[in-house]
Design a protein around this motif. Structure first.
Motif, PDB file in Angstrom:
ATOM      1  N   PRO A 139       0.825  -1.217   0.000  1.00 35.41           N
ATOM      2  CA  PRO A 139       0.000   0.000   0.000  1.00 35.41           C
ATOM      3  C   PRO A 139       0.858   1.266   0.000  1.00 35.41           C
ATOM      4  O   PRO A 139       1.752   1.419   0.837  1.00 35.41           O
ATOM      5  CB  PRO A 139      -0.811  -0.127   1.297  1.00 35.41           C
ATOM      6  CG  PRO A 139      -0.850  -1.593   1.576  1.00 35.41           C
ATOM      7  CD  PRO A 139       0.455  -2.131   1.099  1.00 35.41           C
ATOM      8  N   GLY A 140       0.602   2.139  -0.959  1.00 41.17           N
ATOM      9  CA  GLY A 140       1.322   3.404  -1.030  1.00 41.17           C
ATOM     10  C   GLY A 140       2.729   3.295  -1.550  1.00 41.17           C
ATOM     11  O   GLY A 140       3.480   4.268  -1.513  1.00 41.17           O
ATOM     12  N   ARG A 141       3.130   2.095  -2.029  1.00 36.09           N
ATOM     13  CA  ARG A 141       4.489   1.902  -2.527  1.00 36.09           C
ATOM     14  C   ARG A 141       4.438   1.356  -3.958  1.00 36.09           C
ATOM     15  O   ARG A 141       3.483   0.660  -4.325  1.00 36.09           O
ATOM     16  CB  ARG A 141       5.266   0.909  -1.652  1.00 36.09           C
ATOM     17  CG  ARG A 141       5.263   1.228  -0.166  1.00 36.09           C
ATOM     18  CD  ARG A 141       5.978   2.515   0.140  1.00 36.09           C
ATOM     19  NE  ARG A 141       6.072   2.739   1.575  1.00 36.09           N
ATOM     20  CZ  ARG A 141       6.142   3.932   2.144  1.00 36.09           C
ATOM     21  NH1 ARG A 141       6.101   5.028   1.383  1.00 36.09           N
ATOM     22  NH2 ARG A 141       6.242   4.045   3.451  1.00 36.09           N
ATOM     23  N   PRO A 142       5.493   1.585  -4.723  1.00 33.77           N
ATOM     24  CA  PRO A 142       5.521   1.063  -6.092  1.00 33.77           C
ATOM     25  C   PRO A 142       6.195  -0.297  -6.202  1.00 33.77           C
ATOM     26  O   PRO A 142       6.588  -0.710  -7.300  1.00 33.77           O
ATOM     27  CB  PRO A 142       6.324   2.135  -6.838  1.00 33.77           C
ATOM     28  CG  PRO A 142       7.285   2.644  -5.820  1.00 33.77           C
ATOM     29  CD  PRO A 142       6.575   2.567  -4.485  1.00 33.77           C
ATOM     30  N   PHE A 143       6.376  -0.999  -5.087  1.00 35.74           N
ATOM     31  CA  PHE A 143       7.089  -2.273  -5.107  1.00 35.74           C
ATOM     32  C   PHE A 143       6.367  -3.290  -4.237  1.00 35.74           C
ATOM     33  O   PHE A 143       5.539  -2.947  -3.386  1.00 35.74           O
ATOM     34  CB  PHE A 143       8.542  -2.100  -4.631  1.00 35.74           C
ATOM     35  CG  PHE A 143       8.684  -1.251  -3.394  1.00 35.74           C
ATOM     36  CD1 PHE A 143       8.385  -1.749  -2.133  1.00 35.74           C
ATOM     37  CD2 PHE A 143       9.110   0.072  -3.496  1.00 35.74           C
ATOM     38  CE1 PHE A 143       8.521  -0.967  -0.998  1.00 35.74           C
ATOM     39  CE2 PHE A 143       9.245   0.869  -2.364  1.00 35.74           C
ATOM     40  CZ  PHE A 143       8.949   0.344  -1.115  1.00 35.74           C
ATOM     41  N   THR A 144       6.702  -4.575  -4.467  1.00 35.26           N
ATOM     42  CA  THR A 144       6.099  -5.663  -3.697  1.00 35.26           C
ATOM     43  C   THR A 144       6.886  -5.900  -2.406  1.00 35.26           C
ATOM     44  O   THR A 144       7.990  -5.373  -2.214  1.00 35.26           O
ATOM     45  CB  THR A 144       6.085  -6.968  -4.510  1.00 35.26           C
ATOM     46  OG1 THR A 144       7.446  -7.398  -4.722  1.00 35.26           O
ATOM     47  CG2 THR A 144       5.392  -6.772  -5.852  1.00 35.26           C
ATOM     48  N   PHE A 145       6.330  -6.758  -1.537  1.00 36.81           N
ATOM     49  CA  PHE A 145       7.008  -7.094  -0.287  1.00 36.81           C
ATOM     50  C   PHE A 145       8.361  -7.737  -0.563  1.00 36.81           C
ATOM     51  O   PHE A 145       9.368  -7.373   0.046  1.00 36.81           O
ATOM     52  CB  PHE A 145       6.127  -8.038   0.539  1.00 36.81           C
ATOM     53  CG  PHE A 145       6.793  -8.526   1.796  1.00 36.81           C
ATOM     54  CD1 PHE A 145       6.723  -7.795   2.968  1.00 36.81           C
ATOM     55  CD2 PHE A 145       7.497  -9.729   1.811  1.00 36.81           C
ATOM     56  CE1 PHE A 145       7.353  -8.240   4.130  1.00 36.81           C
ATOM     57  CE2 PHE A 145       8.118 -10.179   2.960  1.00 36.81           C
ATOM     58  CZ  PHE A 145       8.043  -9.430   4.121  1.00 36.81           C
ATOM     59  N   TRP A 146       8.391  -8.725  -1.476  1.00 34.34           N
ATOM     60  CA  TRP A 146       9.654  -9.404  -1.751  1.00 34.34           C
ATOM     61  C   TRP A 146      10.677  -8.446  -2.334  1.00 34.34           C
ATOM     62  O   TRP A 146      11.849  -8.497  -1.966  1.00 34.34           O
ATOM     63  CB  TRP A 146       9.450 -10.589  -2.684  1.00 34.34           C
ATOM     64  CG  TRP A 146      10.747 -11.097  -3.257  1.00 34.34           C
ATOM     65  CD1 TRP A 146      11.207 -10.948  -4.517  1.00 34.34           C
ATOM     66  CD2 TRP A 146      11.782 -11.787  -2.536  1.00 34.34           C
ATOM     67  NE1 TRP A 146      12.445 -11.511  -4.656  1.00 34.34           N
ATOM     68  CE2 TRP A 146      12.830 -12.041  -3.454  1.00 34.34           C
ATOM     69  CE3 TRP A 146      11.926 -12.217  -1.222  1.00 34.34           C
ATOM     70  CZ2 TRP A 146      13.978 -12.705  -3.085  1.00 34.34           C
ATOM     71  CZ3 TRP A 146      13.091 -12.887  -0.864  1.00 34.34           C
ATOM     72  CH2 TRP A 146      14.098 -13.124  -1.774  1.00 34.34           C
ATOM     73  N   GLN A 147      10.303  -7.584  -3.256  1.00 32.53           N
ATOM     74  CA  GLN A 147      11.243  -6.642  -3.854  1.00 32.53           C
ATOM     75  C   GLN A 147      11.865  -5.754  -2.774  1.00 32.53           C
ATOM     76  O   GLN A 147      13.070  -5.479  -2.802  1.00 32.53           O
ATOM     77  CB  GLN A 147      10.526  -5.791  -4.907  1.00 32.53           C
ATOM     78  CG  GLN A 147      10.141  -6.569  -6.152  1.00 32.53           C
ATOM     79  CD  GLN A 147       9.190  -5.810  -7.046  1.00 32.53           C
ATOM     80  OE1 GLN A 147       8.631  -4.772  -6.655  1.00 32.53           O
ATOM     81  NE2 GLN A 147       8.978  -6.305  -8.264  1.00 32.53           N
ATOM     82  N   TRP A 148      11.044  -5.337  -1.810  1.00 34.27           N
ATOM     83  CA  TRP A 148      11.550  -4.506  -0.709  1.00 34.27           C
ATOM     84  C   TRP A 148      12.479  -5.308   0.194  1.00 34.27           C
ATOM     85  O   TRP A 148      13.577  -4.859   0.535  1.00 34.27           O
ATOM     86  CB  TRP A 148      10.356  -3.960   0.080  1.00 34.27           C
ATOM     87  CG  TRP A 148      10.720  -3.335   1.383  1.00 34.27           C
ATOM     88  CD1 TRP A 148      11.295  -2.108   1.580  1.00 34.27           C
ATOM     89  CD2 TRP A 148      10.532  -3.916   2.682  1.00 34.27           C
ATOM     90  NE1 TRP A 148      11.476  -1.896   2.928  1.00 34.27           N
ATOM     91  CE2 TRP A 148      11.018  -2.985   3.626  1.00 34.27           C
ATOM     92  CE3 TRP A 148       9.988  -5.113   3.132  1.00 34.27           C
ATOM     93  CZ2 TRP A 148      10.978  -3.236   4.984  1.00 34.27           C
ATOM     94  CZ3 TRP A 148       9.952  -5.363   4.491  1.00 34.27           C
ATOM     95  CH2 TRP A 148      10.448  -4.433   5.395  1.00 34.27           C
ATOM     96  N   PHE A 149      12.072  -6.529   0.583  1.00 34.46           N
ATOM     97  CA  PHE A 149      12.879  -7.353   1.478  1.00 34.46           C
ATOM     98  C   PHE A 149      14.193  -7.745   0.809  1.00 34.46           C
ATOM     99  O   PHE A 149      15.254  -7.713   1.444  1.00 34.46           O
ATOM    100  CB  PHE A 149      12.092  -8.602   1.874  1.00 34.46           C
ATOM    101  CG  PHE A 149      12.814  -9.488   2.846  1.00 34.46           C
ATOM    102  CD1 PHE A 149      12.761  -9.247   4.208  1.00 34.46           C
ATOM    103  CD2 PHE A 149      13.557 -10.582   2.402  1.00 34.46           C
ATOM    104  CE1 PHE A 149      13.432 -10.059   5.110  1.00 34.46           C
ATOM    105  CE2 PHE A 149      14.232 -11.398   3.289  1.00 34.46           C
ATOM    106  CZ  PHE A 149      14.167 -11.135   4.645  1.00 34.46           C
TER     107      PHE A 149
END
Length: 729
Positions: free
Chosen positions: A523-533
Motif C-alpha cells: 500500500p502506497g508503494r511502487p514495489f512488492t514485499f519481496w522486492q523490498w525485502f
C-alpha cells in the motif's frame, strides 16, 4: 543448556527491564555463557535462607565475586557491544548490595528451577525448524544392511557349490550302483547284498541332502531378493531425501552434498542384483517370480541412480552461459521441458520447448573420487517457447526444468535401459530486470513445495510462521551471518505484508498468499514485499554485514514502534533501521530537542548502496554531530570506532586535500500522532510523552554530501551549526 538457563533467569530478575529485553542471554558468546554457568554451579547456593541474617556475609561475598567476574569478562572481551552489555548488567546487579541475602536466595531458586527444567523434555526457543523429508522407512540404508545382504548372497553361492559337489558324488555312486546290477563282475566276484544295500542307503542320503540344499537355496534366494528390495527402498528414499535437501538449500537449509556413500550403496546393490540374477540362471528349474522381481528392482535402481549433482542456476537468462553436472555411468543428453511435460515424463515428446546449445556431454571417470560424471559446460538457452498464460500470470511465474536422458546397457541384460531425470525448476528470463521477480518464484517453490509433489505444484497460501522461517533462513544465508531476525523484526515484517500496522497479536497462524508476497504492491508503494525485502538483504550483504552481525542494526522496525522505544531516551540517542519506504535503504532515527524544550524523533534520509559505496556507514555516523549514543546508551565513538576510515595522507604534487563529509538539513513535515500498541516487552499501555504529542512538527531530516577542501593555514571545513544557521535564514 545449563549456561542458557543460568544467564536467562539471572538477567531476567534484574531491575532494569530495558536491559532484560535488549540483551537475551543467548546474545552473548557461548564461551562467556559457559564460563559463567560453570562458576555459578561451583558455588554453594542451596544453604541460603531468607530469614538467616548470619548468612548475609557469605551472600555479599558471592555477590561481589559475581559482579567482579562480569566486569573482568567485560574488560577482556574484544567485542565492544558485548563488553558494554556485560558492564551494564554488572552495574544493575549492584542494587542487591543493600540486600545480598535476597540475591543468594534468588540464585538458589533459579538453580532449583533449572534442575526441574533439565529433567523435563523441552524445545529450545528460536531454534530454526527445517522441514524434513518424510520417510516411511524407520532408517536409511547403511553399510551394515548392505554387508548383511552380501553375506546372504555368499551363502547362496556356497550352497550352490556344495550342491554341485554332492550332485557329482551322487552321479558317481549311481554309476557304481548300476555297475553292481550286472550279471557277474569281470573279476568274477559277486557283490554281497550288504554292499548293495549300503550303496543304496548312501545314494538315498545323497539325494536327500541335495533336495534339502535345493530347498534351502530357494529359501535363501527369496530372502536375498526380499532383503535387496528393502535395502533398495531405503536407498531410494535416501536419494529422494538428498534431492529434497538440495532443493531446500536454495533458501539456506543445511545440505550435505557428498554423494560418495550413496554411490557406494548403489554400486553394491547393483552388484548384488547381478549375482542373484546369475544364481537364478543356474537353477535347474527357473523361478519366474524372482526373475521378474529382480528385473523390476534393477530398472528402478537404474532410474533412481541418475542424480543432478550440480543444479543449473534456477534463474536462467536466454543467451547466457551456464553449466550443470549429472552423476551416473554413461554419456548424457539434456533438453528443456515445461511444467506439463514434467508431469508426464513417461510420455515426454521429443520436441524441446526451447533450443539448447551444447546440450550433450560425454562420460568422464574421475579415478581420484571414483565418480563418473557428465558435465555440461557452456550450455545456453537460445530461445524458449512459452505456454499460454492464465489471467495475470507473469512470465517470471512460469517454471521449466532441464530433462537429462541417456541409455544404459547392463551386463547380462539384452535390452538397454532408457533413463531420465529432471532438474529443479528454473525460470527463464530475457532481461536482467526480471531477475528479482523470477527469484521470488524460486524462493516460494523451494520453501513451500511438498515432497513427491506433482511438478511443480505449490500452495497458493502458507502460514506466516513458515514464511517468516523462510525469510530468516534466506536472510542469514545470503548475508552469511549467525545473527537471526528477532521477534520485533518478525512482527514488523508481518505488519507490513498483511498491511496491519496496528495489529499487536500473534500473526503465526495467519495465511499469507503468493500475491501478498510478490504480486501485489505494498500500500502506497511502487514495489512488492519481496522486492523490498530482497533490497534490504542485498544492501546488508554488500555493505552492512559486520554491523548486522554485531547487533548494531535494529533492522526491521516501524516508525510507531521506534517512537515507543526512543521517546524517553536522551537527545542524541539513535538507532539504525531499514527504510520501509525505499528499496535497499538504511536510515538513522534519533531523538532531538524541539523549540519549546520537548523532544521529537527524526529520521535521516535513507542511505542506499550507492551512498555507502561513496562513504561508509561508520564514517557517516561519525560525521553527524546530532547523534551521540546508540540505543540504549552506547557512546557511538566506542561502538563504531573500528568502522571509521583512517585519515587520508596528504596528496603529492602540492594539491589541496579534499574530503567528503555527511551533513544534514531539517525540513519540517506535518505532525504525526502515533497511538500504536506493541506487545511485551514494550508495554501496550505505554504512551508517548505529552511533549512529543504536542510538538508542532515531527521532522524528517534531509541528507546532503558536502565536499570540503583544506590547505595549510586555512581550514575551509564548515561546521554543522553554520550550515543549519544558513538553512534557517
Amino acid at each position: 543448556m545449563a549456561q542458557w538457563l543460568h544467564m536467562s533467569q539471572l538477567i531476567q530478575r534484574l531491575p532494569d527491564v530495558t536491559v532484560n529485553n535488549l540483551y537475551p542471554p543467548t546474545a552473548f558468546p557461548i564461551e562467556v555463557r559457559h564460563f559463567l554457568a560453570e562458576w555459578i554451579e561451583s558455588q554453594r547456593w542451596d544453604d541460603f535462607v531468607q530469614d538467616k541474617v548470619e548468612q548475609e556475609g557469605q551472600a555479599r561475598a558471592l555477590l561481589d565475586q559475581t559482579i567482579s567476574m562480569l566486569q573482568s569478562i567485560a574488560q577482556q572481551n574484544a567485542n565492544v557491544v558485548d563488553r558494554m552489555k556485560l558492564m551494564q548488567i554488572s552495574r544493575n546487579m549492584t542494587v542487591f548490595q543493600q540486600q545480598p541475602l535476597q540475591f543468594g536466595v534468588m540464585v538458589r531458586d533459579i538453580l532449583r528451577k533449572e534442575r526441574v527444567l533439565l529433567n523435563t523434555p523441552t524445545q529450545i526457543p528460536n531454534q530454526p525448524q527445517y522441514q524434513q523429508y518424510p520417510s516411511r522407512e524407520s532408517s536409511f540404508p547403511n553399510m551394515q544392511d548392505v554387508d548383511h545382504l552380501v553375506l546372504k548372497v555368499l551363502d547362496v553361492q556356497d550352497i550352490r557349490q556344495k550342491m554341485h559337489q554332492l550332485q557329482e558324488e551322487l552321479n558317481w555312486e549311481r554309476q557304481n550302483y548300476e555297475g553292481l546290477q550286472g550279471p557277474i563282475q569281470q573279476n568274477g566276484l559277486d557283490p554281497t547284498k550288504s554292499e548293495i544295500q549300503k550303496l543304496q542307503n548312501h545314494i538315498q542320503q545323497l539325494e536327500y541332502n541335495v533336495k534339502a540344499m535345493a530347498t534351502k537355496r530357494f529359501q535363501l534366494l527369496q530372502e536375498c531378493v526380499d532383503c535387496l528390495d528393502q535395502c533398495q527402498t531405503r536407498l531410494i528414499s535416501r536419494l529422494k531425501a538428498w534431492r529434497w535437501e538440495q532443493h531446500k538449500a536454495a533458501i539456506g537449509h543445511p545440505f550435505d552434498e557428498n554423494l560418495n556413500p550413496l554411490q557406494t550403496w548403489c554400486e553394491q546393490l547393483l552388484g548384488v542384483n547381478g549375482k542373484l540374477r546369475q544364481e537364478l540362471m543356474l537353477m535347474v528349474e527357473p523361478i519366474p517370480e524372482l526373475q521378474e522381481r529382480l528385473g523390476k528392482l534393477l530398472q528402478v535402481l537404474i532410474q533412481s541412480s541418475l542424480v543432478v549433482e550440480k543444479q543449473p542456476p534456477q534463474v536462467i537468462k536466454t543467451q547466457s552461459k551456464f553449466s550443470t553436472t549429472v552423476r551416473y555411468l554413461l554419456g548424457e543428453k539434456a533438453q528443456i521441458i515445461n511444467e506439463l511435460q514434467a508431469r508426464n515424463l513417461s510420455s515426454v515428446p521429443g520436441d524441446n520447448v526451447g533450443e539448447l546449445i551444447n546440450n550433450t556431454a560425454i562420460l568422464e571417470h574421475n579415478t581420484a573420487s571414483k565418480s563418473t560424471c557428465a558435465t555440461f559446460r557452456n550450455m545456453s538457452i537460445k530461445k524458449i517457447k512459452r505456454a499460454d498464460r492464465k489471467g495475470s500470470e507473469s512470465v517470471t511465474e512460469e517454471k521449466f526444468a532441464l530433462l537429462f536422458s541417456t541409455e544404459i546397457t547392463i551386463t547380462g541384460c539384452d535390452t538397454p535401459y532408457r533413463i531420465q531425470m529432471i532438474s529443479l525448476p528454473v525460470v527463464v528470463i530475457v532481461h536482467g530486470s526480471q531477475d528479482n521477480n523470477a527469484l521470488a518464484t524460486i524462493i516460494w517453490d523451494c520453501a513451500f513445495s511438498e515432497p513427491d509433489r506433482v511438478p511443480f505444484v505449490v500452495p497458493e497460501r502458507v502460514p506466516w510462521r513458515m514464511m517468516y522461517n523462510t525469510l530468516n533462513s534466506k536472510f542469514t544465508t545470503e548475508v552469511q551471518t549467525q545473527h537471526n531476525l528477532d521477534q520485533y523484526n518478525q512482527h514488523f515484517l508481518a505488519q507490513k505484508i498483511f498491511d496491519k500496522p496496528d495489529f499487536v497479536d500473534d500473526f503465526s497462524s495467519m495465511m499469507v498468499s503468493w500475491a501478498q508476497f510478490n504480486k501485489e504492491v505494498l500500500p502506497g508503494r511502487p514495489f512488492t514485499f519481496w522486492q523490498w525485502f530482497e533490497g534490504v538483504m542485498d544492501l546488508t550483504k554488500k555493505h552492512l554485514k559486520t554491523y548486522w552481525s554485531e547487533g548494531l542494526i535494529f533492522g526491521f522496525i516501524g516508525k510507531q514502534h521506534l517512537h515507543l522505544i526512543l521517546k524517553d531516551r536522551p537527545n542524541g540517542t539513535f538507532l539504525l533501521r531499514f527504510s520501509d519506504s525505499e528499496i535497499g535503504g538504511i536510515t538513522i532515527a534519533y531523538v532531538s530537542a524541539t523549540e519549546n524544550g520537548g523532544q521529537k524523533i527524526q529520521n535521516i534520509q535513507p542511505f542506499t548502496k550507492r551512498d555507502l559505496e561513496i562513504r561508509s556507514l561508520g564514517d557517516r555516523i561519525r560525521d553527524i554531530g546530532h547523534i551521540t549514543h546508540l540505543y540504549p546508551e552506547f557512546p557511538k565513538h566506542e561502538v563504531f570506532k573500528k568502522f571509521y576510515s583512517e585519515p587520508q595522507a596528504s596528496p603529492s604534487g602540492g594539491y589541496i586535500p579534499v574530503s567528503l563529509q555527511t551533513k544534514v538539513g531539517i525540513t519540517p513535515v506535518p505532525d504525526v500522532s502515533f497511538r500504536h500498541q506493541f506487545p511485551q516487552p514494550f508495554s501496550p499501555q505505554e504512551a508517548i510523552t505529552q511533549d512529543m504529542m504536542e510538538s508542532p512538527t515531527n521532522s524528517d531530516v534531509i541528507l546532503c554530501m558536502c565536499l570540503f577542501s583544506s590547505s595549510t593555514g586555512n581550514n575551509m571545513d564548515l561546521d554543522l551549526d553554520s550550515i543549519l544557521q544558513t538553512l534557517n535564514n
